[in-house]
Write an enzyme that holds these catalytic residues in place. Structure first.
Site, PDB file in Angstrom:
ATOM      1  CG  PHE B  11      53.359  57.712  61.349  1.00 51.96           C
ATOM      2  CD1 PHE B  11      53.181  57.116  60.111  1.00 51.96           C
ATOM      3  CD2 PHE B  11      52.248  58.274  61.989  1.00 51.96           C
ATOM      4  CE1 PHE B  11      51.922  57.088  59.514  1.00 51.96           C
ATOM      5  CE2 PHE B  11      50.992  58.248  61.396  1.00 51.96           C
ATOM      6  CZ  PHE B  11      50.824  57.656  60.153  1.00 51.96           C
ATOM      7  CB  THR B  93      63.846  58.351  62.120  1.00 52.63           C
ATOM      8  OG1 THR B  93      65.185  58.210  61.649  1.00 52.63           O
ATOM      9  CG2 THR B  93      63.211  56.983  62.314  1.00 52.63           C
ATOM     10  CB  VAL B 149      70.628  65.521  47.902  1.00 52.71           C
ATOM     11  CG1 VAL B 149      71.096  66.767  47.163  1.00 52.71           C
ATOM     12  CG2 VAL B 149      71.695  65.047  48.878  1.00 52.71           C
ATOM     13  N   GLY B 151      65.235  67.162  47.782  1.00 47.19           N
ATOM     14  CA  GLY B 151      63.855  66.681  47.788  1.00 47.19           C
ATOM     15  C   GLY B 151      63.421  65.925  46.561  1.00 47.19           C
ATOM     16  N   GLY B 204      57.090  78.555  58.831  1.00 45.92           N
ATOM     17  CA  GLY B 204      57.485  77.194  59.195  1.00 45.92           C
ATOM     18  C   GLY B 204      58.568  76.627  58.294  1.00 45.92           C
ATOM     19  CD  GLU B 207      65.031  71.910  61.369  1.00 46.79           C
ATOM     20  OE1 GLU B 207      64.872  71.294  62.437  1.00 46.79           O
ATOM     21  OE2 GLU B 207      64.540  71.530  60.287  1.00 46.79           O
ATOM     22  CE  LYS B 222      69.328  69.212  51.599  1.00 40.84           C
ATOM     23  NZ  LYS B 222      68.454  70.396  51.652  1.00 40.84           N
ATOM     24  N   GLY B 313      59.724  69.402  51.728  1.00 41.91           N
ATOM     25  CA  GLY B 313      58.272  69.331  51.763  1.00 41.91           C
ATOM     26  C   GLY B 313      57.776  68.009  51.222  1.00 41.91           C
TER      27      GLY B 313
END
Lengths: 336, 336
Positions: B11, B93, B149, B151, B204, B207, B222, B313
């Site tokens: 979540f 997750t 891969v 998105g 943002g 990482e 990927k 995203g």
């Protein structure tokens, strides 16, 4: 149902290329339906038919269908459809956007008999999209037409199979390779429209009458099919506001280029349907050059997806083969 | 089987976005399976479960799962899997490419019980691709991972459903949006790598440790999944020759730009697997900018197809939803 029997109608450029693909990919097709076979091929003057399967090696080597030994002159493809000798047709006769013939009659007749149809022929879909899709649904058969728009770019199956939850909000595309070739030549080589058109003609990229391409007629046909198929419209050719590229000068292109724009013939589906020259930022994914086509879709979830590929030529057989495999898989009850 | 029961595991950013999509697209899902419902949601510390379906309006409005009234703290998602309370899980997750956990255990456990899995979580697929796909096949269930891969770019379903007859010969792609953002900033604004990286961090896009992006680790993951899924390889992370973008200077980018090239971090699958900075002609369809991703495939029939879209995203939920709909359709025996 097993044992799908295919009839190929049309033995021009795409028909001949597709015969070679059938030869080369037969093992892929037989993996899905082990008894799949091509039982007949028709051109405008006759056909060959063999219920054990035609000789694909022979078929791939001839330039006219009448060179095939058992060619029956004076016979019509409709006879093969009417006598229930096939389960699927690949309709690859020449595009005719005036009355859709002879493709429209072939497709209507096949669908009304429950025969699946795969076609790269725009004419029938532009003129009778809803009639034909309704006919297919009513008779429980497939009508797939991936090759009608943007050649090898699999736009219809992409939306159907890969964006199942997305809603298409807007579409814009470079849908005609000939005009993109002309505009790219004017952009990169600073030639005039007339010289670029002449080179496109010499390369065999245009019809004898270039109006079909340069006045946006071809692109408008594709916008009609896209709007009906992907966005639930009831669009007709006349609904597309259309401006071609005859008025585009070298000066206009140079001026745009200085500001990092290219002029492209863009088809759009928004509130209105339109084909017109537009300024496209050279860094935008839609700004592809040469004979490439590109389709940019806006959706609610994925937001923006662009597909680029060859919009005409023998690459179109990729789309026809994908449609045929889809028909075979559906027939065999293979879910994916 | 009817009445598919979904459990969402994870979540975080994607999990929360997907909860909203489930709320917004429920009518689409119920058109396929009228009794479809979301019976549970788990995070790392507990779960909610309701066999009548959780309240999606409520779920979409909370920022932590523990704010949901019936949240059971101290319980594990594995309990929901083990007690046969679901038919499909969406495993979202956080990505962990060291040992794949906790996703790997969730996915293994679900598949071994015949529960379908949809996941945008790269870790398990990078580490155990063949084990997991074999497990899914053995247990007659679906494992779909479109979101792992690039998105929202539907590369796996495109190849599976739209290029069914084509053979993929070569693949090249911009597979990491963060490095593409940095390189685009250096290209257009003539900033240094350090300044562009800093801005990416402030936005943002990276990482805390930027190595995952700028050293090509993410792109290499990927490439591993793409090679295994689309080209039948047995690739591991260590097989990818990898060079990141830390050594790319403004001078190199300016020099390339003068010759109409951009420097892009390109992942390639050819004889070798590689992630490295490459010169890409600015007019090539692969040369997209900002956070966009692009994948260029070469095939035997379509020759060249390029797909462009958002690689990370919330747009990724498009891919997750498409996979979920595919699972529901397969379950209902709907062929397409």
């Amino acid at each position: 149902m097993m044992n799908m029997r295919l009839i190929l109608i049309g033995f021009g450029f795409i028909g001949k290329e597709f015969a070679k693909v059938l030869r080369d990919k037969m093992s892929t097709l037989k993996e899905i339906d082990k008894d799949f076979k091509i039982v007949g091929v028709a051109d405008s003057k006759g056909y060959i038919y063999n219920d054990n399967g035609v000789n694909l090696e022979k078929l791939s080597s001839i330039s006219k269908l009448s060179e095939y030994q058992s060619y029956k002159s004076g016979e019509s493809a409709l006879k093969l459809i009417d006598e229930d000798l096939c389960d699927v047709i690949v309709e690859a006769t020449p595009t005719n956007i005036k009355d859709g013939e002879p493709g429209l009659t072939h497709i209507r007749r096949a669908l009304s008999r429950g025969i699946h149809v795969v076609t790269p022929n725009k004419g029938p879909l532009v003129l009778a999209f809803r009639e034909l899709t309704n006919l297919a649904e009513k008779n429980g058969c497939s009508l797939l037409y991936e090759g009608t728009v943007a050649g090898a770019i699999p736009i219809f199956s992409l939306v159907r199979e890969c964006l199942r939850g997305d809603e298409i909000i807007r579409l814009a595309g470079i849908l005609n390779g000939t005009t993109n070739y002309i505009l790219s030549k004017m952009f990169f080589e600073e030639t005039s429209f007339e010289i670029a058109l002449k080179e496109a003609q010499e390369r065999g990229l245009t019809e004898r009458d270039p109006s079909y391409d340069v006045d946006g007629i071809d692109a408008a046909c594709k916008i009609v099919i896209l709007a009906n198929a992907l966005m639930g419209r009831e669009a007709k050719f006349e609904d597309v506001e259309r401006v071609g590229i005859r008025g585009i000068t070298q000066e206009a292109i140079s001026l745009a280029k200085k500001s990092n724009y290219a002029i492209k013939l863009i088809g759009t589906i928004d509130k209105r349907l339109e084909v017109a020259p537009k300024l496209v930022p050279i860094n935008h994914p839609l700004c592809v050059h040469g004979t490439l086509n590109a389709i940019h879709i806006e959706t609610d979830l994925a937001k923006e997806i662009t597909l680029v590929g060859y919009g005409a030529g023998k690459e179109t057989v990729s789309a026809v083969l994908n449609d045929l495999i889809t028909v075979l898989k559906r027939n065999m009850g293979i879910k994916n």
